[in-house]
Motif scaffolding. Structure first.
Motif, short mmCIF file in Angstrom:
data_model
loop_
_atom_site.label_atom_id
_atom_site.label_comp_id
_atom_site.label_asym_id
_atom_site.label_seq_id
_atom_site.Cartn_x
_atom_site.Cartn_y
_atom_site.Cartn_z
N ILE A 7 0.83 -1.20 0.00
CA ILE A 7 0.00 0.00 0.00
C ILE A 7 0.86 1.25 0.00
O ILE A 7 0.61 2.21 -0.71
N ILE A 11 0.80 4.27 -2.79
CA ILE A 11 0.60 5.69 -2.52
C ILE A 11 1.79 6.48 -3.01
O ILE A 11 1.64 7.57 -3.57
N LYS A 385 -6.46 10.18 -3.80
CA LYS A 385 -6.33 10.19 -2.36
C LYS A 385 -6.41 8.77 -1.83
O LYS A 385 -7.07 7.91 -2.44
N LEU A 386 -5.75 8.53 -0.73
CA LEU A 386 -5.90 7.25 -0.06
C LEU A 386 -7.32 7.16 0.51
O LEU A 386 -7.80 8.12 1.13
N ARG A 387 -7.98 6.05 0.28
CA ARG A 387 -9.33 5.89 0.85
C ARG A 387 -9.21 5.74 2.36
O ARG A 387 -8.40 4.94 2.84
N ARG A 392 -13.43 2.39 2.47
CA ARG A 392 -13.21 1.13 1.75
C ARG A 392 -14.33 0.14 2.07
O ARG A 392 -14.84 -0.55 1.19
N ALA A 451 -0.28 13.01 1.87
CA ALA A 451 -1.20 11.86 1.88
C ALA A 451 -1.75 11.75 3.28
O ALA A 451 -1.28 10.94 4.09
N GLU A 453 -4.32 10.50 4.90
CA GLU A 453 -4.83 9.26 5.47
C GLU A 453 -3.73 8.25 5.81
O GLU A 453 -3.96 7.32 6.58
N MET A 454 -2.55 8.43 5.24
CA MET A 454 -1.45 7.53 5.57
C MET A 454 -1.10 7.60 7.06
O MET A 454 -0.48 6.68 7.59
N ALA A 569 -7.15 0.75 -2.56
CA ALA A 569 -6.78 1.58 -1.41
C ALA A 569 -6.66 3.04 -1.79
O ALA A 569 -6.74 3.92 -0.93
N VAL A 570 -6.48 3.32 -3.07
CA VAL A 570 -6.36 4.70 -3.55
C VAL A 570 -7.57 5.06 -4.39
O VAL A 570 -7.91 4.37 -5.34
#
Length: 572
Positions: A7, A11, A385-387, A392, A451, A453-454, A569-570
């Motif tokens: 993941i 990203i 964007k990262l979900r 998800r 990013a 949400e990371m 995931a993105v």
């Protein structure tokens, strides 16, 4: 650990080519026409719904494709809010507005509303706002208080498509916010008794809810003077604004034995749904010097002074770009170009009818902007964007038309945060689950990209989310093990997809092209048509290795390989 690494690499792929803001501005200049009213296809419709809601069902995708964006927005703006408090009270078997409600009922109501209420856009924007105007069950005084938090959620829902200025006032006077950031029973300074006005809310309403820490240009970029940023306020302003928010306490519930002085007598029943009210004896009436030379003269009462301060915040030039950027990040992309932010900030300043801060117009502009609709094609290296973990789950559920037999307490609602590191109104601090400026070290930070949400996707939670999604796909489907084990379980429906690849009567193989069409449909619903060729081929290779008669296993494997892939995931 392998899932986490994959993941992270995905990203980091957003940073490939190291495209920076200047490049994005050139890409998203005036050389591209805005999108038409109709989506270009099912994939485009599904991709829009992933940004504008908690994910589209097949029926919603078709309806948007037939009706177009304008009709969809008109219908959404006309929908009544799907409030959580009525559901919570019904689930608790009470009509008493003062009856305490446990927090797990709020979680339950949240899931039911976001999965089934027709006001999809409002629900999604309210969730985004909850990550900007933060209160949390984990904060002081709100532990297990589902009543206060449900009422706060409904404030966000009510204002999600309305006036930013009204939202700011309703949030400020919310009993939940009053307890979370200490405006409840905040007293004017009294040096003789070593009492100072609490600065908690005054600081956060500026830093997080309105104007931010530094002056911004209309496109959200920092205003530089002599090469240096310019602060929006200083400590003296925080202390002065803190005195504005003195003298407020909760509204004594009707029919109760209301004390004349709630600042002294604590043992009485507050109304959690009604706004806090002023008690002038505890309000500071001295002059206050705020930001940008604004002076509130001495002698003003608590309400008029609060309204003047909130007016000044709502009309500050920073608010448009500050709020626009965060809403774009929550709905569309982590790294919007300055031009995108500027276009949305202009709509915040004037909705086209002379009104400022109309969030419905702002959200519509965000979702229909050329960058939102075409960014995945025009700037694939930096767009997306990262979900969030919860998104998800909700998108997978909605894509496969989740159903359940009874609106009752479910285990998911009690411990979802243990597997997803996220739950509504459950952030670890007022700074949300993640910072809008979070940049993981490495390629993203080196490319000046963020990013957010990371910040919550740790190695353990990356694995936990993957395992949880797998369990729901292989166990919690209609007619499956969880259907028999617990009739309250949320079940995805796979029968239609099984039929689409079933061998014809007397045959031993799926119809020609059926597997390709199945993967194509899942690509549309879950990835908005952005699936890479290598992922598509890996999925088809796996499906061909499963006997054609085992249609359920083929469908489940296809969903699993997408839902647990870095590409899902993105959000592109």
């Amino acid at each position: 650990m392998k899932t986490w690494v994959v993941i992270a690499v995905a990203i980091a792929g957003l940073a490939a080519g190291s495209l920076r803001a200047g490049t994005a501005d050139r890409i998203f200049g005036d050389g591209f026409d805005p999108p038409g009213d109709l989506p270009t296809g099912r994939a485009d419709a599904a991709r829009f719904l992933a940004q504008a809601s908690f994910g589209g069902t097949p029926a919603q995708v078709e309806a948007l494709l037939d009706g177009g964006f304008d009709a969809w927005f008109d219908a959404q703006f006309a929908q009544a809010p799907g409030y959580v408090l009525p559901y919570m009270r019904q689930a608790a078997g009470t009509a008493d507005p003062l009856q305490p409600l446990p927090f797990h009922l709020y979680r339950q109501a949240w899931f039911v509303r976001v999965l089934s209420a027709p006001d999809d856009l409002r629900q999604r924007v309210a969730f985004a706002l909850s990550e900007i105007f933060v209160v949390s069950e984990r904060g002081a005084g709100l532990g297990n208080d589902g009543l206060a938090l449900g009422a706060y959620h409904d404030i966000l829902l009510r204002n999600a498509l309305g006036s930013y200025r009204q939202l700011l006032e309703d949030v400020t006077l919310s009993p939940a916010m009053g307890r979370y950031l200490s405006t409840y029973r905040n007293r004017k300074p009294d040096p003789a008794n070593n009492i100072q006005a609490d600065e908690n809310f005054a600081r956060e309403v500026m830093q997080l809810f309105s104007i931010g820490l530094i002056r911004l240009n209309p496109d959200g970029s920092p205003l530089l003077v002599g090469g240096q940023t310019v602060p929006t306020y200083d400590v003296a302003v925080v202390r002065a604004l803190a005195r504005v928010f003195t003298g407020w306490a909760c509204h004594c519930a009707a029919g109760q034995n209301c004390p004349p002085d709630p600042f002294v007598q604590e043992n009485f029943t507050c109304s959690t749904e009604q706004a806090m009210v002023p008690y002038e004896a505890y309000h500071d009436r001295d002059e206050k010097r705020l930001f940008d030379g604004l002076v509130l003269p001495a002698g003003r009462d608590a309400r008029s002074e609060l309204e003047a301060a909130l007016d000044a915040l709502a009309n500050h030039p920073n608010v448009g770009p500050f709020i626009a950027r965060q809403l774009i990040q929550r709905l569309v992309t982590s790294n919007p170009s300055p031009a995108y932010v500027g276009r949305i900030a202009a709509v915040f300043a004037d909705d086209g009818h002379g009104a400022r801060g109309q969030l419905g117009a702002v959200v519509r502009a965000i979702l229909l902007d050329v960058e939102a609709r075409q960014g995945h094609r025009l700037a694939p290296q930096t767009f997306g964007k990262l979900r969030e973990p919860l998104l998800r789950l909700t998108q997978m559920w909605r894509a496969f038309e989740v159903m359940w037999e009874a609106d009752e307490l479910m285990l998911d609602d009690l411990d979802i945060h243990l597997r997803y590191n996220q739950s509504p109104l459950f952030s670890p601090s007022v700074f949300n689950f993640f910072s809008p400026g979070h940049a993981p070290p490495g390629p993203l930070a080196n490319a000046a990209l963020v990013a957010p949400e990371m910040q919550i996707i740790t190695a353990n939670f990356a694995i936990a989310v993957t395992n949880d999604l797998g369990g729901r796909i292989f166990w919690a489907y209609r007619g499956g093990p969880m259907d028999e084990f617990d009739d309250r379980a949320r079940l995805i429906q796979l029968e239609r997809w099984e039929r689409s690849i079933a061998p014809p009567p007397g045959g031993t193989q799926a119809p020609p092209g059926a597997l390709e069409r199945l993967v194509g449909h899942f690509d549309e619903l879950l990835l908005g048509g952005t699936m890479s060729a290598p992922l598509r081929e890996r999925i088809l290779t796996r499906l061909r290795a499963i006997p054609a008669a085992d249609t359920l296993k083929r469908v489940q494997n296809a969903i699993y390989l997408i839902a647990t892939a870095p590409e899902f995931a993105v959000q592109r």
